[in-house]
Scaffold this active site. Structure first.
Site, PDB file in Angstrom:
ATOM      1  N   HIS A  49      42.008  31.747  35.791  1.00 17.66           N
ATOM      2  CA  HIS A  49      41.612  32.693  34.906  1.00 17.66           C
ATOM      3  C   HIS A  49      40.341  32.534  34.402  1.00 17.66           C
ATOM      4  O   HIS A  49      39.843  31.890  34.241  1.00 17.66           O
ATOM      5  CB  HIS A  49      42.740  33.195  34.215  1.00 17.66           C
ATOM      6  N   ASP A  95      39.631  34.053  30.311  1.00 23.61           N
ATOM      7  CA  ASP A  95      40.856  33.882  28.821  1.00 23.61           C
ATOM      8  C   ASP A  95      39.829  35.634  29.153  1.00 23.61           C
ATOM      9  O   ASP A  95      38.709  36.337  28.571  1.00 23.61           O
ATOM     10  CB  ASP A  95      40.223  33.538  27.951  1.00 23.61           C
ATOM     11  N   HIS A 146      38.495  29.125  34.577  1.00 23.20           N
ATOM     12  CA  HIS A 146      39.565  27.967  33.845  1.00 23.20           C
ATOM     13  C   HIS A 146      40.863  27.607  34.716  1.00 23.20           C
ATOM     14  O   HIS A 146      41.063  28.315  35.359  1.00 23.20           O
ATOM     15  CB  HIS A 146      39.392  27.478  32.803  1.00 23.20           C
ATOM     16  N   ARG A 204      43.212  25.521  20.654  1.00 27.74           N
ATOM     17  CA  ARG A 204      41.983  26.771  21.069  1.00 27.74           C
ATOM     18  C   ARG A 204      41.817  27.932  20.005  1.00 27.74           C
ATOM     19  O   ARG A 204      42.529  28.496  19.216  1.00 27.74           O
ATOM     20  CB  ARG A 204      42.810  27.222  22.283  1.00 27.74           C
TER      21      ARG A 204
HETATM   22  C1  SIN Z   1      43.499  27.713  28.365  1.00 24.39           C
HETATM   23  O1  SIN Z   1      44.510  28.098  30.063  1.00 24.39           O
HETATM   24  O2  SIN Z   1      43.095  28.655  27.588  1.00 24.39           O
HETATM   25  C2  SIN Z   1      44.488  26.456  28.560  1.00 24.39           C
HETATM   26  C3  SIN Z   1      43.505  26.272  29.101  1.00 24.39           C
HETATM   27  C4  SIN Z   1      44.102  24.540  28.753  1.00 24.39           C
HETATM   28  O3  SIN Z   1      45.055  23.904  28.353  1.00 24.39           O
HETATM   29  O4  SIN Z   1      43.389  22.829  29.402  1.00 24.39           O
END
Ligand code: SIN
Length: 277
Positions: free
Chosen positions: A95, A97, A250, A265
């Site tokens: 996906h 973000d 990612h 995050r």
């Molecule tokens: C996310 O999708 O923002 C999380 C990525 C992660 O936990 O590595």
């Protein structure tokens, strides 16, 4: 500060820098490197939540995520958490973000606190390289299309995922209307054409029949996942990754049941996206 590319498609390791003492000159180099490489990786950083926020603000305003639980006293910092007794992780599918927003987030800055002894890596894909590898006729056709992005099937009341992550992701009424973005965007900083569809949030290609849309998105999703467009990052406590949401996908690998994984995050606000052509 050393910036060393990790593949031809995307990614660079950044060393010899302390993000809690970043100079203006180093920050300017990182702005350029971020656009050029899509994702930057740092090791052995020591950031308090306030220092993490100050670092993020070097790249823009903070876009507060509407769905994730936040760090106590820091609404700008989302918790990315999987406890040892939980099985569902956050972000465990390809996906980008915030593509469901009218002005999708510029990027995300993820800082590791607790990492399992083995596993819990994050994989990334470079959407510029994926676009470049398409044939010119396919590039031409995609250049005239837009696609719909939605957060409803992930974060909304009817989401099949909600139950498994309800203790970490909530606020289903914050889902907004679906949005459309060009299928090929001009990267806002570099102008480079980027494929801008993703399996997490892109629900259809506008104007096509359901069958046509399914076939085309299916092809694009498979194409983007070719190994030559991918890299994989192995975390340790103190590692930080910052990825550009306009040029990467990612995927958080969920292979560490029985161990806790805990990261902070911050999402940096972006702008509306324009078609490349
Ligand atoms: C996310 O999708 O923002 C999380 C990525 C992660 O936990 O590595």
């Amino acid at each position: 500060m050393q910036i060393t590319p990790v593949s031809n498609a995307l990614g660079a390791n950044v060393s010899d820098v302390a993000l809690d003492e970043l100079t203006d000159d180093e920050a300017a180099q990182l702005v350029e490197a971020w656009s050029a490489h899509g994702v930057l990786f740092f090791r052995d950083q020591h950031l308090t939540p306030n220092q993490h926020k100050a670092f993020a603000r070097r790249f823009g305003d903070i876009d507060i995520n509407r769905f994730f639980s936040a760090v106590d006293g820091h609404p700008e910092i989302a918790e990315v958490l999987k406890e040892a007794d939980q099985t569902a992780n956050i972000g465990g599918g390809w996906h980008t973000d915030h593509s469901y927003d009218p002005a999708p987030a510029r990027g995300s800055i993820l800082y590791a606190h607790e990492i399992p002894p083995i596993g819990g890596d994050t994989c990334f894909i470079g959407m510029g390289a994926a676009y470049d590898a398409l044939s010119p006729p396919m590039q031409d056709m995609l250049g005239s299309l837009t696609a719909t992005h939605s957060g409803a099937h992930v974060f909304g009341r009817q989401s099949p995922h909600r139950e498994r992550t309800a203790d970490r992701i909530g606020n289903p009424d914050a889902v907004r209307d679906d949005v459309s973005h060009p299928v090929v965007i001009a990267h806002p900083d570099t102008g480079r054409p980027m494929l801008y569809v993703n399996p997490g949030f892109t629900t259809k290609i506008d104007g096509l029949t359901i069958q046509e849309s399914r076939a085309l998105l299916g092809f694009l999703f498979e194409h983007c996942q070719r190994p030559e467009f991918q890299i994989r990052f192995e975390w340790a406590p103190g590692s930080l990754a910052m990825w550009d949401n306009r040029s990467t996908w990612h995927f958080a690998v969920n292979d560490y049941h029985g161990h806790r994984r805990y990261l902070h995050r911050i999402t940096v606000a972006g702008s509306e996206l324009a078609a490349a052509f």
